[in-house]
Design a protein around this motif. Structure first.
Motif: not given
Lengths: 294, 294
Positions: B16-28
């Motif tokens: 799973a990837y989460r993108f914030d408004a700035g486009g940066a991603a966090e991955v699990r």
């Protein structure tokens, strides 16, 4: 002349034949292939199967995986080109109690163009081809053999893992899980699979295999067709590979158990390859020729 | 803009990837592929993995086998030729508690020249090819895909059962039993296997497979070479099949996990096929393009 006994002892089957002086044969078959014999007790297994035949002075010829590293007495390989006389000369003798003499026949090996080995099929090939005959023998099975014979000599051969690949894909792959248990297989799918394998636009076996799954998912293949389709694709790719190498250009003789040879005859017909049936019991015919040499 | 979450949920893995408004991603990442989820409790599994991301108003895109019959919500297939916009239009929406909106993407199917299906790979292909690009994407794996892209549309594809055939032969065939346990594999045999598969006198996969056994029996192949030889033969026959069909004639882009792509890059080099690496995370790139469409 004393009785002659021949034993065709493979990985998963045991067949023994006794010939009396008049040449008439008695046959015993068991499921006691070498894998079923525990702790290397092959002599015990032999006596259990045909102990009453083992009279003093009797001679047995043994062929098949019983002569391999995992068998009773390991014999060397005779390298191609190999004649029936070469096999006889390289047999390994072992005497056991009660005046019983055993002769373990060698296998045949090839180093070029690719390494290959057989144990047991060679005697069947010599049963199907007389000393002056040429052609290609096809022996379908777990490890199918295509054997080239030139004027009675085995000059080359190729093994295809057809039966084993089918078995592991049937039992252990996602294709096997798509096959409905208990439903009768639809045999027409076998020929469709063979024809697909022979198509010039076939992507090879790995690509054709997946089409059995996607065909089922998309409804163009019924679940009851998957098993025969899988079988047809794999047999078809064996034949396609051999045809591409020119192995089916001359006389092709099909040797083996009737049901399996029937499937191959169907496949050959679908491929336009003309194949003739070999003798019903090619191993016995081969042993008889060996006997006549001695 | 609320957070955007994308989930690449396959048979044996969850990412799973989460993108914030700035486009940066966090991955699990977890090992919780759909096969590991018992009794269809996919929502529970999703919340266990990324529950803290599931704030009101969040939207998730899901792709991969989670959209199959054995997954959470079965989506239809989009037939080739298929664009990224076709995928977006065919997504199936499902809302769950807490103001969370799920969009399950469709797979792609093809009926001619042979039935074929994919689920999950298509988003990676759209990540590797922009709207005006053409070429062939190769996605190695259990079921390797070769996907043709023409000006941003998926126009055809072929699946090869490469990884699965290797796994079942490694685990369940006589070849697997010849591989010494615990001994380090000798990697040079991989390229030898690939080259054998590409030879014009190859008898096809079924014939080449047996040569790994007979080569070992005749001492021309070390036991420690069998595993890599087997892998090379199978990968080589995938490439040989695709090359014969003309799939490697243009631009070839290799997509997937680094170690596996490294093996394919080695194989392509041995075959004289020029292949370029795709984006490091092609699925994310594909989802970003999808996001930009909406």
């Amino acid at each position: 002349m004393a009785d002659r006994i021949i034993v065709d002892w493979g990985t998963s089957s045991f067949r023994a034949y006794r010939f009396d002086a008049g040449g008439a044969a008695e046959v015993r078959r068991t499921d006691g292939g070498i894998l079923a014999v525990e702790g290397g007790r092959f002599e015990e297994a032999l006596r259990a199967a045909v102990g009453d035949w083992l009279t003093p002075g009797v001679e047995l010829h043994l062929s098949g995986m019983i002569t391999s590293r995992n068998g009773w007495v390991e014999t060397p390989y005779v390298e191609t080109p190999a004649t029936l006389a070469d096999l006889a000369a390289a047999a390994v003798r072992r005497d056991i109690a009660g005046g019983v003499s055993l002769r373990f026949l060698p296998g045949v090996s090839q180093r070029e163009p690719s390494p290959d080995v057989m144990r047991g099929e060679e005697i069947q090939v010599f049963g199907a081809f007389r000393a002056d005959e040429s052609g290609v023998a096809v022996l379908p099975g777990t490890h199918s053999k295509w054997v080239r014979v030139e004027r009675g000599r085995i000059t080359g051969f190729r093994t295809f893992m057809t039966g084993e690949v089918f078995a592991v894909m049937r039992r252990h792959s996602i294709l096997g899980r798509l096959i409905p248990e208990g439903a009768p297989a639809l045999p027409g799918a076998f020929v469709d699979g063979v024809r697909q394998a022979m198509r010039p636009d076939s992507p090879g076996l790995l690509g054709d295999l997946f089409s059995a799954r996607s065909g089922a998912l998309l409804g163009v293949l019924a679940p009851e067709e998957i098993e025969e389709r899988l079988s047809g694709l794999i047999v078809g790719h064996e034949i396609a590979g051999a045809v591409a190498l020119g192995w089916a250009a001359g006389r092709v003789v099909l040797i083996g158990e009737a049901a399996l040879c029937g499937r191959y005859a169907t496949a050959f017909e679908a491929c336009g390859v003309e194949a003739v049936p070999g003798p019903a019991d090619a191993a016995v015919a081969g042993f008889r020729r060996l006997d006549a040499l001695e």
